[in-house]
Scaffold this motif. Structure first.
Motif, mmCIF file in Angstrom:
data_model
loop_
_atom_site.group_PDB
_atom_site.id
_atom_site.type_symbol
_atom_site.label_atom_id
_atom_site.label_comp_id
_atom_site.label_asym_id
_atom_site.label_seq_id
_atom_site.Cartn_x
_atom_site.Cartn_y
_atom_site.Cartn_z
ATOM 1 N N CYS A 1 32.141 42.522 47.964
ATOM 2 C CA CYS A 1 33.383 42.935 47.306
ATOM 3 C C CYS A 1 33.154 43.116 45.815
ATOM 4 N N VAL A 2 33.818 44.099 45.250
ATOM 5 C CA VAL A 2 33.942 44.215 43.797
ATOM 6 C C VAL A 2 35.433 44.113 43.479
ATOM 7 N N TYR A 3 35.782 43.200 42.588
ATOM 8 C CA TYR A 3 37.176 42.987 42.180
ATOM 9 C C TYR A 3 37.405 43.761 40.891
ATOM 10 N N THR A 4 38.510 44.489 40.802
ATOM 11 C CA THR A 4 38.649 45.427 39.702
ATOM 12 C C THR A 4 40.091 45.758 39.394
ATOM 13 N N ASP B 1 41.300 45.994 44.353
ATOM 14 C CA ASP B 1 41.917 46.289 43.066
ATOM 15 C C ASP B 1 43.160 45.433 42.881
ATOM 16 N N VAL B 2 43.352 44.966 41.654
ATOM 17 C CA VAL B 2 44.390 43.989 41.334
ATOM 18 C C VAL B 2 45.248 44.510 40.189
ATOM 19 N N ARG B 3 46.158 43.675 39.697
ATOM 20 C CA ARG B 3 47.129 44.105 38.697
ATOM 21 C C ARG B 3 46.842 43.582 37.295
ATOM 22 N N ASP B 4 45.784 42.793 37.147
ATOM 23 C CA ASP B 4 45.418 42.222 35.842
ATOM 24 C C ASP B 4 43.915 41.981 35.863
ATOM 25 N N GLU B 5 43.256 42.401 34.799
ATOM 26 C CA GLU B 5 41.794 42.240 34.755
ATOM 27 C C GLU B 5 41.371 40.782 34.867
ATOM 28 N N ALA B 6 42.170 39.871 34.317
ATOM 29 C CA ALA B 6 41.815 38.451 34.440
ATOM 30 C C ALA B 6 41.763 38.039 35.905
ATOM 31 N N THR B 7 42.684 38.560 36.715
ATOM 32 C CA THR B 7 42.672 38.253 38.142
ATOM 33 C C THR B 7 41.364 38.670 38.784
ATOM 34 N N ALA B 8 40.846 39.833 38.397
ATOM 35 C CA ALA B 8 39.580 40.314 38.962
ATOM 36 C C ALA B 8 38.451 39.333 38.666
ATOM 37 N N VAL B 9 38.407 38.826 37.444
ATOM 38 C CA VAL B 9 37.346 37.881 37.083
ATOM 39 C C VAL B 9 37.559 36.540 37.775
ATOM 40 N N PHE B 10 38.792 36.078 37.847
ATOM 41 C CA PHE B 10 39.058 34.832 38.586
ATOM 42 C C PHE B 10 38.635 34.974 40.051
ATOM 43 N N ALA B 11 38.882 36.140 40.654
ATOM 44 C CA ALA B 11 38.486 36.356 42.048
ATOM 45 C C ALA B 11 36.967 36.307 42.178
ATOM 46 N N ALA B 12 36.260 36.935 41.238
ATOM 47 C CA ALA B 12 34.794 36.888 41.269
ATOM 48 C C ALA B 12 34.290 35.457 41.086
ATOM 49 N N ALA C 1 52.667 39.089 40.067
ATOM 50 C CA ALA C 1 52.429 40.513 40.325
ATOM 51 C C ALA C 1 51.342 40.728 41.369
ATOM 52 N N GLU C 2 50.469 39.732 41.539
ATOM 53 C CA GLU C 2 49.403 39.885 42.528
ATOM 54 C C GLU C 2 49.906 39.766 43.957
ATOM 55 N N LEU C 3 51.173 39.388 44.153
ATOM 56 C CA LEU C 3 51.740 39.492 45.495
ATOM 57 C C LEU C 3 51.626 40.927 45.992
ATOM 58 N N ASP C 4 51.754 41.872 45.075
ATOM 59 C CA ASP C 4 51.528 43.284 45.417
ATOM 60 C C ASP C 4 50.107 43.493 45.931
ATOM 61 N N SER C 5 49.128 42.853 45.285
ATOM 62 C CA SER C 5 47.728 42.983 45.720
ATOM 63 C C SER C 5 47.522 42.364 47.096
ATOM 64 N N PHE C 6 48.110 41.186 47.327
ATOM 65 C CA PHE C 6 47.994 40.549 48.639
ATOM 66 C C PHE C 6 48.574 41.462 49.728
ATOM 67 N N VAL C 7 49.719 42.077 49.449
ATOM 68 C CA VAL C 7 50.357 42.946 50.438
ATOM 69 C C VAL C 7 49.493 44.184 50.693
ATOM 70 N N ARG C 8 49.074 44.839 49.618
ATOM 71 C CA ARG C 8 48.303 46.080 49.783
ATOM 72 C C ARG C 8 46.989 45.859 50.523
ATOM 73 N N HIS C 9 46.350 44.721 50.269
ATOM 74 C CA HIS C 9 45.046 44.463 50.884
ATOM 75 C C HIS C 9 45.149 43.648 52.174
ATOM 76 N N GLY C 10 46.359 43.353 52.607
ATOM 77 C CA GLY C 10 46.525 42.627 53.856
ATOM 78 C C GLY C 10 45.944 41.232 53.829
ATOM 79 N N ILE C 11 46.177 40.525 52.717
ATOM 80 C CA ILE C 11 45.631 39.178 52.540
ATOM 81 C C ILE C 11 46.774 38.170 52.704
ATOM 82 N N PRO C 12 46.796 37.436 53.814
ATOM 83 C CA PRO C 12 47.958 36.596 54.145
ATOM 84 C C PRO C 12 47.910 35.192 53.549
ATOM 85 N N VAL C 13 47.955 35.100 52.239
ATOM 86 C CA VAL C 13 47.962 33.789 51.606
ATOM 87 C C VAL C 13 49.355 33.162 51.719
ATOM 88 N N ILE C 14 49.392 31.847 51.611
ATOM 89 C CA ILE C 14 50.657 31.117 51.555
ATOM 90 C C ILE C 14 50.761 30.511 50.155
#
Length: 585
Positions: free
Chosen positions: A26-29, A51-62, A484-497
C-alpha cells in the motif's frame, strides 16, 4: 544489481518498480500534481493506493503499517503545504522509532527558488525529523534512492527517511522536454539563445542514463545484537536478584515477525513484567507474569530492573522510579536512550527483542521459582487495584460511567480485536482497563503524545491486518482531527469501529488546570453529535447516552463492521476521578 534497457518509462515508474520489488502492498497518500506519476505507476504495478483527506493521516497510516509488519510503511505527498502538513506525523514516527519512507513532491529542478507553485526550501523543515533527507536531481537516481531509503529506515535505530522528488523527474521525458522548450521560447537574442542552451543542457543532465535502468534489489538489514558480555552480565544480575522486574517497550517489538518468539522468551525468563506502547498485548490478555498497576511502587521495590527498549524519560520520572541501590539493565538500539537520565549498571546495545531472546536462551528454568513470592506480591497488588476499579465502575451518574463502559468494551470486543488509542483522559483510562488480546494488537502514538493519530493508525492497521477487528478509542477532543477520514473508511471499504468518549471537554488538561488556576478556559467542548457527522460521511452512527444502552450498541457496532460498514459510537460520558493527578511534564 542488474541493468536493462528501457523505453517509454517515466520517473514515477522507476519509484513504483522499486516499491514493488520491496513488497510494498500500500501507498498512503493525498493526491497532488507533483506526485501523480508515482501514484499512477504504483497502481499499475498492483500496489494499493489508499488516498486520505489529510497528509498527516497518510504518514500516520504508514507509521502503523511499519509497526505492525516490521517493514517500512510508505506515504506520498505533494510539494509545499503537502509536506508541511506531515511534520507532526513525521516527528511522531521519529520519536516512536518507526521505519517509514515518505515520498515528497517538489517544484521543477530549474525553477526551485524562483517562485514556482508550492516551492519552498523543504530540507530545513523536514531534515530535523528524519534519518536522511534525499534530494533527487536526476531520473536515474530515483530507484536507487528508494532502495537506499528502505535500508536506512531499518538500520540501527529505525526511523523515517524522506525522498524529495521534483515534478520534472517524474513525468515522461517527451512531456518534460516540451515543457522546457516552451519555457525557453523562440527568441533570437543572445540572452534568449543562452537560456535555450542552458535549459537544453539541464534536461540532458536530468535524463542522462535514465534509459538504462538498474533493477532495484532489497538490501539485507541485520538487526544490531547486544554483545555476549552484556548478556552474561545481565544473566549474572538476574541470578542474584530477589525482586527482578522488566519493563518492555515498543522498540522490543520492532522486529514484528518475531513477536511470538519474543513472547515465549519473556515467559521463559519468569521475570514479572510491565508492558508499554506497542509491547502491550505481547503476553496475551491475562498472563501471570504481566502486571498492569502500581508500576511505580514495583520499580521502587525491585532490586534488579531490566528496561528493554524503554528510556528513562518522563514516563519513568527520568529514572527516579528505579531506586539507586537496584541493578539497572538497559537494552536498547540507541546508546543515547540507554543512558538517558540514568547510568545503567549493564548496557546492552542492540535490538531489545533479540536481547531478551538471547537472555532467555541462556537462562536456567530453576531460577523463576525463587521469585514466586515476589510475583505473588505483585499480583495481589494488581488484584486489589482491579477491585478498586470495579468499585469505581459501579458508580452511577446521569450518563455513562467511562470505566464501566470500557469494562463492557473489553468484554464485547472480539478475540481478534486490534485497539487504536487516540486521546487524553478517556484513552489513558482505557490503557488500564482494556486488555489487548495478542502481540501487536495495541497502537498508541508513543513518547510524543500526539493527538490525531487514530484514523491514520486505523487505516494502516486495517490494510495490513484485514483479519483484525479494528477499534479506535477516541477522546472527543482527539477525534476532531480524524472525523473527515470517515469518508476514507467508507470509500475504501474499511469497517473500523470508532468509539468517541464524549465528556464535552479536554478533560486531561481541565483536571489539573482548574485545580491549579481555578479556570477552565479553553478546555470546554460541546456534546457534539459525532454520530450524525459519521452518517453525513456515509458511515453508520450510534449514540449512547445511558448505561443500559451500552451492550446493545457495542453488539450492533460489531455486527455493522462484520457487514463491511464503518461505524462510530458516540458515548456520552460522566466525569470520573480515575485520572486525578495525571499531569505529566
Amino acid at each position: 544489481m542488474t541493468s536493462t534497457a528501457s523505453t517509454g518509462r517515466h520517473g514515477g515508474d522507476h519509484i513504483a518498480q522499486a516499491l514493488q520489488v520491496h513488497g510494498v502492498p500500500c501507498v498512503y497518500t493525498l493526491c497532488g500534481g507533483h506526485i501523480s506519476p508515482i501514484l499512477s505507476a504504483a497502481k499499475a504495478r498492483g500496489i494499493r493506493i489508499v488516498d486520505v483527506r489529510d497528509e498527516a493521516t497518510a504518514v500516520f497510516a504508514a507509521d502503523a503499517a511499519a509497526r505492525l509488519t516490521g517493514r517500512p510503511g510508505v506515504a506520498a505527498v505533494t510539494a509545499g503545504p503537502g509536506i508541511t502538513n506531515t511534520i507532526t506525523a513525521l516527528k511522531n514516527a521519529q520519536l516512536a522509532q518507526s521505519p517509514i519512507v515518505l515520498l515528497g513532491g517538489a517544484a521543477p529542478t530549474a525553477l526551485q527558488g524562483r517562485g514556482a507553485l508550492q516551492d519552498i526550501d523543504q530540507r530545513p523543515l523536514v531534515e530535523p525529523h528524519v534519518k536522511r533527507f534525499l534530494k533527487m536531481r536526476r531520473v536515474r537516481e530515483l530507484g536507487p534512492a528508494v532502495e537506499a531509503a528502505f535500508e536506512l529506515a531499518q538500520t540501527g535505530v529505525p526511523g523515517p527517511v524522506f525522498i524529495e522528488c521534483p515534478v520534472d523527474l517524474l513525468y515522461e521525458e517527451a512531456t518534460i522536454r516540451q515543457w522546457y522548450a516552451d519555457a525557453a521560447g523562440k527568441g533570437s537574442s543572445l540572452p534568449e539563445r543562452a537560456l535555450r542552451w542552458y535549459l537544453s543542457r539541464h534536461v540532458e543532465r536530468m535524463f542522462e542514463g535514465s534509459h538504462v535502468v538498474a533493477t532495484p534489489r532489497v538490501r539485507t538489514v541485520m538487526a544490531p545484537r547486544a554483545p555476549a558480555g552484556s548478556i552474561g552480565a545481565a544473566l549474572a544480575a538476574l541470578r542474584q536478584a530477589e525482586r527482578p522486574l522488566a519493563v518492555i517497550g515498543s522498540q522490543a517489538v520492532v522486529r514484528a515477525p518475531d513477536a511470538d518468539q519474543l513472547a515465549e522468551a519473556v515467559a521463559c525468563l519468569g521475570v514479572p513484567v510491565y508492558l508499554s506502547g506497542m509491547a502491550r498485548g505481547l503476553l496475551g490478555r491475562d498472563h501471570p507474569l504481566q502486571m498492569r498497576h502500581q508500576r511505580r511502587h514495583a520499580l521502587r521495590e525491585s532490586d534488579c530492573v531490566l528496561l528493554a527498549g524503554v528510556p528513562c524519560d518522563f514516563r519513568l520520572d527520568y529514572g527516579k522510579h528505579v531506586r539507586r541501590s537496584a541493578t539497572l539493565i538497559a537494552a536498547n538500539r540507541s546508546a543515547k536512550d540507554a543512558r538517558l537520565n540514568r547510568k545503567p549498571d549493564v548496557v546492552a546495545l542492540g535490538d531489545a527483542g533479540l536481547f531478551l531472546q538471547d537472555l532467555a536462551h541462556q537462562h536456567t528454568q530453576a531460577q523463576p521459582s525463587r521469585w514466586a513470592g515476589w510475583v505473588a506480591q505483585l499480583r495481589a497488588r494488581d488484584a486489589e487495584r482491579e477491585i478498586e476499579i470495579d468499585t469505581q465502575a459501579a458508580a452511577s451518574g446521569a450518563h455513562v460511567n467511562p470505566i464501566a463502559f470500557l469494562r463492557a468494551l473489553d468484554r464485547e470486543a472480539g478475540d481478534n480485536a486490534l485497539l487504536v488509542a487516540d486521546g487524553g483522559d478517556f484513552v489513558a483510562t482505557a490503557s488500564y482497563v482494556l486488555h489487548p488480546r495478542a502481540p501487536l494488537t495495541w497502537l498508541d502514538p508513543g513518547a510524543f503524545g500526539t493527538l490525531g493519530v487514530g484514523a491514520g493508525f486505523a487505516l494502516g492497521a486495517a490494510t495490513m491486518r484485514p483479519d483484525r477487528e479494528v477499534w479506535i478509542v477516541f477522546g472527543d477532543g482527539a477525534c476532531g482531527w480524524g472525523l473527515a477520514e470517515l469518508d476514507s473508511f467508507v470509500r475504501h471499504g474499511i469497517p473500523v469501529i470508532a468509539i468517541v468518549g464524549n465528556d464535552a471537554g479536554w478533560t486531561q488538561i481541565a483536571r489539573e488546570q482548574i485545580k491549579m488556576l481555578n479556570d477552565d478556559v479553553a478546555t470546554v467542548l460541546a456534546r457534539t453529535a459525532y454520530d450524525e457527522v459519521a452518517r453525513g460521511f456515509g458511515a453508520e452512527g450510534i449514540v449512547v447516552r445511558h448505561m443500559d444502552e451500552v451492550d446493545g450498541a457495542l453488539r450492533r457496532a460489531r455486527e455493522l463492521a462484520r457487514q463491511g460498514r464503518p461505524v462510530l459510537v458516540n458515548v456520552w460520558l460522566d466525569k470520573t476521578e480515575f485520572r486525578e493527578g495525571s499531569l505529566s511534564m
